[in-house]
Scaffold this active site. Structure first.
Site, PDB file in Angstrom:
ATOM      1  N   LEU A 100       0.867  -1.172   0.000  1.00  0.00           N
ATOM      2  CA  LEU A 100       0.000   0.000   0.000  1.00  0.00           C
ATOM      3  C   LEU A 100       0.907   1.226   0.000  1.00  0.00           C
ATOM      4  CD1 LEU A 100      -2.754  -0.929   2.646  1.00  0.00           C
ATOM      5  CD2 LEU A 100      -2.959  -0.944   0.155  1.00  0.00           C
ATOM      6  N   ASP A 101       0.498   2.264  -0.720  1.00  0.00           N
ATOM      7  CA  ASP A 101       1.299   3.481  -0.799  1.00  0.00           C
ATOM      8  C   ASP A 101       1.473   4.109   0.582  1.00  0.00           C
ATOM      9  OD1 ASP A 101       1.262   3.063  -3.522  1.00  0.00           O
ATOM     10  OD2 ASP A 101      -0.355   4.509  -3.877  1.00  0.00           O
ATOM     11  N   LEU A 102       2.438   5.011   0.668  1.00  0.00           N
ATOM     12  CA  LEU A 102       2.735   5.714   1.908  1.00  0.00           C
ATOM     13  C   LEU A 102       1.489   6.341   2.523  1.00  0.00           C
ATOM     14  CD1 LEU A 102       4.907   6.925   3.882  1.00  0.00           C
ATOM     15  CD2 LEU A 102       5.020   8.885   2.307  1.00  0.00           C
ATOM     16  N   THR A 104      -1.723   5.617   1.762  1.00  0.00           N
ATOM     17  CA  THR A 104      -2.903   4.752   1.712  1.00  0.00           C
ATOM     18  C   THR A 104      -3.044   3.987   3.016  1.00  0.00           C
ATOM     19  OG1 THR A 104      -2.723   4.494  -0.684  1.00  0.00           O
ATOM     20  CG2 THR A 104      -4.045   2.872   0.482  1.00  0.00           C
ATOM     21  N   HIS A 183       0.295   1.971  -8.367  1.00  0.00           N
ATOM     22  CA  HIS A 183      -0.626   3.096  -8.103  1.00  0.00           C
ATOM     23  C   HIS A 183      -1.909   2.971  -8.925  1.00  0.00           C
ATOM     24  CE1 HIS A 183       2.826   5.971  -6.666  1.00  0.00           C
ATOM     25  NE2 HIS A 183       2.576   4.990  -5.810  1.00  0.00           N
TER      26      HIS A 183
END
Length: 234
Positions: A100-102, A104, A183
């Site tokens: 998961l993104d930073l 998210t 993403h």
């Protein structure tokens, strides 16, 4: 199994390091000093390293409610990693199932079972993942059809696989995808001229992130839950 391998399975030591402590006389088997790394042992025997009883840790499966501001890696010079939120033995063996993104938040799986991880994260298994997205601009109902047909992402050669979009309100949507491109959710909305302001993963397969798991906390999955994840792949 060999004594040196047993010690590796119970500690952070490498095979050569395990052999060294054995030869140094720091290991006992059933209270008897053993200096031979190749000695065959079983899990039912009492094996101690420097007076500490060793026990093999089996495969582990965790669910975490990831907060924003943490990265899904074991080490990062600029940000805290999700593993700083955990306190588990032999933690270096664990990895996240996908990322998961930073910024998210939401459902994150963590394990040391590579095969289980691959079944869930590999694109060929098409495991469904549901995200709640809050958007900068209202979403038109036509996006439901566009996402169901697949959209072209910037820099990609092939459109996304069919995805299911549910419009909760004009600027809040639930999006279920069946792949995991870089993403992807943010880029899908960008492809229709919108921007994701906030993103939260709520579900993987049939497993939903429970309200009882506070942001930043984690728990071990039950055997039944882990087995359910293994069955979501096609």
């Amino acid at each position: 199994m060999r004594l040196d391998k047993f010690i590796c399975d119970c500690t952070e030591l490498t095979r050569s390091q395990a052999g060294k402590v054995i030869r140094q006389g720091l290991v006992t088997v059933d209270q008897q000093l053993c200096k031979q790394p190749s000695t065959q042992v079983t899990a039912v025997q009492q094996i101690e390293l420097d007076g500490e009883l060793l026990k093999i840790i089996g495969l582990r499966y965790f669910v975490m409610h990831k907060p924003a501001g943490y990265v899904c890696s074991t080490d990062d010079p600029d940000h805290n990693t999700v593993f700083t939120l955990m306190d588990e033995p032999m933690q270096s063996r664990l990895h996240t199932v996908g990322r998961l993104d930073l910024d998210t938040t939401g459902l994150l799986l963590i394990t040391d079972d590579g095969q289980w991880s691959h079944q869930i994260s590999s694109p060929k298994h098409e495991c469904a993942k549901t995200y709640r997205a809050w958007l900068a601009d209202p979403v038109d109902a036509s996006a439901i059809t566009l996402f169901a047909e697949g959209v072209m992402l910037n820099g990609e050669k092939h459109p996304t696989k069919p995805a299911q979009l549910e419009i909760v309100n004009p600027q809040e949507c639930l999006l279920t995808i069946h792949e995991g491109r870089y993403h992807q959710v943010k880029r899908m909305f960008a492809a229709i001229g919108n921007k994701v302001e906030k993103l939260h993963r709520e579900q993987i397969g049939s497993f939903k992130l429970g309200a009882d798991l506070a942001e930043g906390s984690y728990r071990e999955l039950t055997l039944a839950e882990a087995t359910t994840f293994a069955a979501v792949a096609k």
